[in-house]
Design a protein around this motif. Structure first.
Motif, PDB file in Angstrom:
ATOM      1  N   ASP A   1       0.735   2.004   3.637  1.00 20.88           N
ATOM      2  CA  ASP A   1       1.039   3.406   4.003  1.00 20.88           C
ATOM      3  C   ASP A   1       2.525   3.574   4.326  1.00 20.88           C
ATOM      4  O   ASP A   1       3.150   4.555   3.938  1.00 20.88           O
ATOM      5  CB  ASP A   1       0.234   3.831   5.238  1.00 20.88           C
ATOM      6  N   ASP A   2       3.037   2.599   5.075  1.00 20.33           N
ATOM      7  CA  ASP A   2       4.438   2.694   5.496  1.00 20.33           C
ATOM      8  C   ASP A   2       5.397   2.630   4.304  1.00 20.33           C
ATOM      9  O   ASP A   2       6.482   3.213   4.340  1.00 20.33           O
ATOM     10  CB  ASP A   2       4.768   1.581   6.511  1.00 20.33           C
ATOM     11  N   ILE A   3       4.979   1.912   3.268  1.00 21.00           N
ATOM     12  CA  ILE A   3       5.803   1.871   2.046  1.00 21.00           C
ATOM     13  C   ILE A   3       5.767   3.247   1.383  1.00 21.00           C
ATOM     14  O   ILE A   3       6.810   3.808   1.016  1.00 21.00           O
ATOM     15  CB  ILE A   3       5.277   0.792   1.071  1.00 21.00           C
ATOM     16  N   ILE A   4       4.553   3.767   1.238  1.00 13.75           N
ATOM     17  CA  ILE A   4       4.389   5.077   0.585  1.00 13.75           C
ATOM     18  C   ILE A   4       5.197   6.149   1.330  1.00 13.75           C
ATOM     19  O   ILE A   4       5.861   6.986   0.718  1.00 13.75           O
ATOM     20  CB  ILE A   4       2.892   5.472   0.537  1.00 13.75           C
ATOM     21  N   ASP A   5       5.120   6.081   2.676  1.00 13.73           N
ATOM     22  CA  ASP A   5       5.773   7.108   3.499  1.00 13.73           C
ATOM     23  C   ASP A   5       7.241   6.804   3.776  1.00 13.73           C
ATOM     24  O   ASP A   5       7.918   7.605   4.429  1.00 13.73           O
ATOM     25  CB  ASP A   5       5.046   7.239   4.851  1.00 13.73           C
TER      26      ASP A   5
END
Lengths: 304, 57
Positions: free
Chosen positions: A128-132
């Motif tokens: 998620d942190d990569i996507i965001d």
């Protein structure tokens, strides 16, 4: 009895010296509820071990720490960073609570499943942190911020594989197959993907939104409740109730999370706030605001 | 529209209140379903506590 599944309510007996409980399941020589081929390598019956809630939770922490801190050194360089800030173990606590049997004790295998769920959750957070392109998680720099996106992608994959490995290590393989964790992972992915597809979709309906969070968040809570139920020996007739409870809890969790994005400070949330809208994620507070103020939607569409 | 503007809008239009209401409805469903769970009272109490904590984070 239905389709060969024997629900056994296992009496815990007296606490052992170490505060845990263990016994051999006299009703089933394999020590199984599901009749699967579990047992010791020499063919003797597998000994079930029961623990109290706090000990079970300690076992979960140990297992998660083992994944993060005892991995091969090439991985540990990165995963050790994740061990610096623990989550609240909401899903693990849910699973262990559901796994309590009639005597209030917990099959030690439930701790493995709870650890698997927490590691799986961690894997989704890393991705998620990569996507965001998020900078902060649990008050610390994210893996992708500290080590880069490529490293974070691979570490997320590593954690996902470890989660499945831990789950598959429970004694009763039939329980593992019944729980079908890969199916829940697929549901999480579908929910996440739906959220991405609907990024910046200001026409998203409440129903569509609820379906998205049902996958991306509630599926793992449902899995936790279901897994706990299976290991509690409650019997199949209760599985549906546990699953629904887990689903409802996941929905509550995500809806309050959506509110926190607008209400909490970054120090309280331990992650960026007011960020969903900036990332294009349309949450329920925004859907409602756009519906109540059509001018808002027009202005937003005009900007696109 | 900036994040600050949308933050104000979700408060003014009742977007936050509505979302909390939906969360409370799920909480209500959860509590009612707990009654149908065949489990010891202590376990039900613990499960209720988990939902309360999720709602009041």
């Amino acid at each position: 009895m239905t389709d060969g599944f024997v629900a056994v309510n296992i009496g815990a007996g007296s606490p052992a010296d170490d505060g845990s409980l263990s016994e051999k399941n006299a009703g089933d020589p394999a020590g199984n509820r599901g009749g699967g081929p579990a047992g010791n390598r020499d063919g003797s019956p597998a000994e079930k071990r029961y623990v109290g809630f706090e000990e079970a939770l300690s076992l979960v922490r140990e297992e998660v720490d083992s994944v993060l801190l005892s991995s091969p050194s090439v991985v540990r360089t990165y995963t050790a960073h994740l061990a610096l800030a623990r989550g609240k173990f909401f899903r693990a606590v849910s699973l262990l609570t559901c796994a309590m049997n009639g005597d209030g004790v917990i099959d030690e295998n439930a701790a493995k499943l709870a650890a698997a769920v927490e590691v799986l959750h961690l894997a989704t957070l890393v991705h998620d942190d990569i996507i965001d392109d998020a900078d902060i998680r649990r008050g610390l720099p994210t893996l992708q911020k500290k080590f880069g996106r490529r490293i974070a992608v691979i570490c997320g994959d590593y954690l996902l594989s470890k989660a499945l490995q831990i789950a598959a290590s429970i004694d009763n393989k039939k329980d593992y197959l019944d729980i079908d964790m890969p199916d829940y992972i697929a549901r999480i992915c579908v929910g996440e993907l739906s959220e991405q597809i609907n990024s910046g979709n200001y026409d998203l309906s409440v129903r569509q939104y609820l379906k998205i969070i049902s996958g991306k968040t509630a599926a793992l809570f449902e899995a936790s409740f279901f897994a706990g139920a299976v290991l509690s020996g409650c019997g199949r007739t209760q599985y549906g109730v546990y699953k629904k409870l887990g689903h409802y809890l996941g929905m509550i969790f995500q809806l309050t999370d959506d509110c926190m994005d607008f209400e909490a400070t970054e120090s309280v949330a331990q992650k960026p706030v007011q960020s969903d809208f900036e990332k294009g994620v349309v949450t329920l507070p925004v859907i409602r605001a756009l519906r109540e103020d059509p001018g808002l939607k027009r202005r937003q569409h005009a900007r696109k | 529209m900036t994040a600050d503007e949308i933050s104000r809008a979700v408060v003014i239009t009742g977007g936050l209140g509505f979302t909390k209401l939906v969360a409370k409805r799920y909480h209500g469903k959860y509590v009612r379903l707990l009654d149908r769970l065949e489990a010891p009272e202590d376990k039900k109490r613990r499960l209720r506590g988990i939902a309360d904590r999720a709602l009041n984070r």
